[in-house]
Design a protein around this motif. Structure first.
Motif, PDB file in Angstrom:
ATOM      1  N   VAL A 164       0.744  -4.904   7.036  1.00  0.00           N
ATOM      2  CA  VAL A 164       0.284  -5.774   8.123  1.00  0.00           C
ATOM      3  C   VAL A 164      -1.113  -5.360   8.553  1.00  0.00           C
ATOM      4  CG1 VAL A 164       0.671  -6.378  10.546  1.00  0.00           C
ATOM      5  CG2 VAL A 164       2.589  -6.381   8.947  1.00  0.00           C
ATOM      6  N   PHE A 165      -1.329  -4.062   8.737  1.00  0.00           N
ATOM      7  CA  PHE A 165      -2.634  -3.558   9.158  1.00  0.00           C
ATOM      8  C   PHE A 165      -3.728  -3.905   8.155  1.00  0.00           C
ATOM      9  CE2 PHE A 165      -5.781  -0.092   8.994  1.00  0.00           C
ATOM     10  CZ  PHE A 165      -6.347  -0.244  10.249  1.00  0.00           C
ATOM     11  N   LEU A 166      -3.410  -3.786   6.862  1.00  0.00           N
ATOM     12  CA  LEU A 166      -4.392  -4.050   5.807  1.00  0.00           C
ATOM     13  C   LEU A 166      -4.471  -5.528   5.425  1.00  0.00           C
ATOM     14  CD1 LEU A 166      -3.611  -1.011   3.478  1.00  0.00           C
ATOM     15  CD2 LEU A 166      -5.585  -1.279   5.001  1.00  0.00           C
ATOM     16  N   ARG A 167      -3.616  -6.339   6.026  1.00  0.00           N
ATOM     17  CA  ARG A 167      -3.524  -7.765   5.687  1.00  0.00           C
ATOM     18  C   ARG A 167      -3.236  -7.977   4.203  1.00  0.00           C
ATOM     19  NH1 ARG A 167      -6.898 -11.029   9.939  1.00  0.00           N
ATOM     20  NH2 ARG A 167      -6.993  -9.467  11.563  1.00  0.00           N
ATOM     21  N   ALA A 168      -2.379  -7.124   3.689  1.00  0.00           N
ATOM     22  CA  ALA A 168      -1.938  -7.209   2.292  1.00  0.00           C
ATOM     23  C   ALA A 168      -0.673  -8.075   2.233  1.00  0.00           C
ATOM     24  CB  ALA A 168      -1.647  -5.802   1.755  1.00  0.00           C
ATOM     25  N   PRO A 169      -0.330  -8.574   1.076  1.00  0.00           N
ATOM     26  CA  PRO A 169       0.879  -9.404   0.960  1.00  0.00           C
ATOM     27  C   PRO A 169       2.141  -8.626   1.358  1.00  0.00           C
ATOM     28  CG  PRO A 169      -0.440  -9.525  -1.044  1.00  0.00           C
ATOM     29  CD  PRO A 169      -1.052  -8.461  -0.187  1.00  0.00           C
ATOM     30  N   VAL A 192      -0.206  -2.885  -4.465  1.00  0.00           N
ATOM     31  CA  VAL A 192      -0.502  -3.867  -3.421  1.00  0.00           C
ATOM     32  C   VAL A 192      -1.361  -3.267  -2.308  1.00  0.00           C
ATOM     33  CG1 VAL A 192       0.542  -5.341  -1.648  1.00  0.00           C
ATOM     34  CG2 VAL A 192       1.573  -5.219  -3.918  1.00  0.00           C
ATOM     35  N   LEU A 193      -1.052  -2.042  -1.915  1.00  0.00           N
ATOM     36  CA  LEU A 193      -1.748  -1.441  -0.777  1.00  0.00           C
ATOM     37  C   LEU A 193      -2.965  -0.610  -1.173  1.00  0.00           C
ATOM     38  CD1 LEU A 193       1.356  -0.269   1.284  1.00  0.00           C
ATOM     39  CD2 LEU A 193       0.031  -2.371   1.561  1.00  0.00           C
ATOM     40  N   GLY A 194      -3.001  -0.156  -2.420  1.00  0.00           N
ATOM     41  CA  GLY A 194      -4.100   0.704  -2.863  1.00  0.00           C
ATOM     42  C   GLY A 194      -5.476   0.076  -2.737  1.00  0.00           C
ATOM     43  N   PRO A 195      -5.714  -1.098  -3.321  1.00  0.00           N
ATOM     44  CA  PRO A 195      -7.049  -1.690  -3.237  1.00  0.00           C
ATOM     45  C   PRO A 195      -7.551  -1.931  -1.808  1.00  0.00           C
ATOM     46  CG  PRO A 195      -5.804  -2.721  -5.001  1.00  0.00           C
ATOM     47  CD  PRO A 195      -4.843  -1.828  -4.253  1.00  0.00           C
ATOM     48  N   PRO A 196      -6.755  -2.537  -0.915  1.00  0.00           N
ATOM     49  CA  PRO A 196      -7.281  -2.712   0.437  1.00  0.00           C
ATOM     50  C   PRO A 196      -7.466  -1.380   1.182  1.00  0.00           C
ATOM     51  CG  PRO A 196      -5.069  -3.652   0.304  1.00  0.00           C
ATOM     52  CD  PRO A 196      -5.469  -3.242  -1.071  1.00  0.00           C
ATOM     53  N   LEU A 197      -6.658  -0.401   0.857  1.00  0.00           N
ATOM     54  CA  LEU A 197      -6.797   0.906   1.489  1.00  0.00           C
ATOM     55  C   LEU A 197      -8.080   1.590   1.029  1.00  0.00           C
ATOM     56  CD1 LEU A 197      -5.299   2.666   3.483  1.00  0.00           C
ATOM     57  CD2 LEU A 197      -4.078   3.708   1.589  1.00  0.00           C
ATOM     58  N   LEU A 198      -8.352   1.481  -0.272  1.00  0.00           N
ATOM     59  CA  LEU A 198      -9.610   2.041  -0.804  1.00  0.00           C
ATOM     60  C   LEU A 198     -10.825   1.321  -0.216  1.00  0.00           C
ATOM     61  CD1 LEU A 198      -8.778   2.689  -4.558  1.00  0.00           C
ATOM     62  CD2 LEU A 198      -9.283   4.384  -2.797  1.00  0.00           C
ATOM     63  N   ALA A 199     -10.746   0.023  -0.069  1.00  0.00           N
ATOM     64  CA  ALA A 199     -11.850  -0.747   0.515  1.00  0.00           C
ATOM     65  C   ALA A 199     -12.097  -0.327   1.968  1.00  0.00           C
ATOM     66  CB  ALA A 199     -11.547  -2.238   0.445  1.00  0.00           C
ATOM     67  N   LEU A 200     -11.022  -0.032   2.686  1.00  0.00           N
ATOM     68  CA  LEU A 200     -11.147   0.409   4.075  1.00  0.00           C
ATOM     69  C   LEU A 200     -11.787   1.776   4.157  1.00  0.00           C
ATOM     70  CD1 LEU A 200     -10.399  -0.243   7.058  1.00  0.00           C
ATOM     71  CD2 LEU A 200      -8.297   1.048   6.655  1.00  0.00           C
ATOM     72  N   VAL A 201     -11.436   2.666   3.229  1.00  0.00           N
ATOM     73  CA  VAL A 201     -11.975   4.026   3.234  1.00  0.00           C
ATOM     74  C   VAL A 201     -13.451   4.031   2.863  1.00  0.00           C
ATOM     75  CG1 VAL A 201     -11.814   6.278   2.113  1.00  0.00           C
ATOM     76  CG2 VAL A 201      -9.727   5.073   2.786  1.00  0.00           C
TER      77      VAL A 201
END
Length: 125
Positions: free
Chosen positions: A49-54, A115-124
């Motif tokens: 939800v925080f990362l707006r991931a599916p 699913v969560l890795g790419p948006p998490l890396l983009a955030l970092v």
């Protein structure tokens, strides 16, 4: 025991839901792994939800792991009832059920990383 009433009865549905809820509560209270998996799922869904991931793949992976953990708990109880003493086949049944949970957990981890890795890396970055 026979269930009473129509299959479409709200009373029957609520009664069945009560039994299911009792199984969930029992597993949460008694099984440490189930509690860990519940909170890991809450964390994964919260992160999605925080990362707006599916949410769907994360939710389905969590549901699979928790469902298999519940089946594992049920199978362990049945095996203990049927074979209170040590028996090689009882061990096979318990180990195989635990193995199913492990396979699902590794799959859920793969889904989470994918699913969560790419948006998490983009955030970092």
């Amino acid at each position: 025991m026979r269930s009473g009433g129509s299959a479409l009865s709200w009373r029957r549905w609520w009664r069945s839901a009560g039994f299911a809820w009792a199984g969930l509560v029992y597993s949460y209270r008694v099984q440490a792994n189930f509690r860990i998996e519940v909170w890991a799922g809450v964390l994964a869904l919260g992160l999605a939800v925080f990362l707006r991931a599916p949410l769907a793949p994360i939710g389905l992976a969590c549901a699979l792991v928790l469902s298999l953990e519940l089946l594992n708990t049920a199978l362990e109880a049945l095996v203990d009832l049927a074979s209170p003493g040590l028996h090689p086949l009882a061990r096979v049944a318990k180990d195989a059920a635990a193995g199913a949970v492990l396979v699902a957990s590794l799959g859920a981890l793969l889904v989470g990383v994918t699913v969560l890795g790419p948006p998490l890396l983009a955030l970092v970055r």
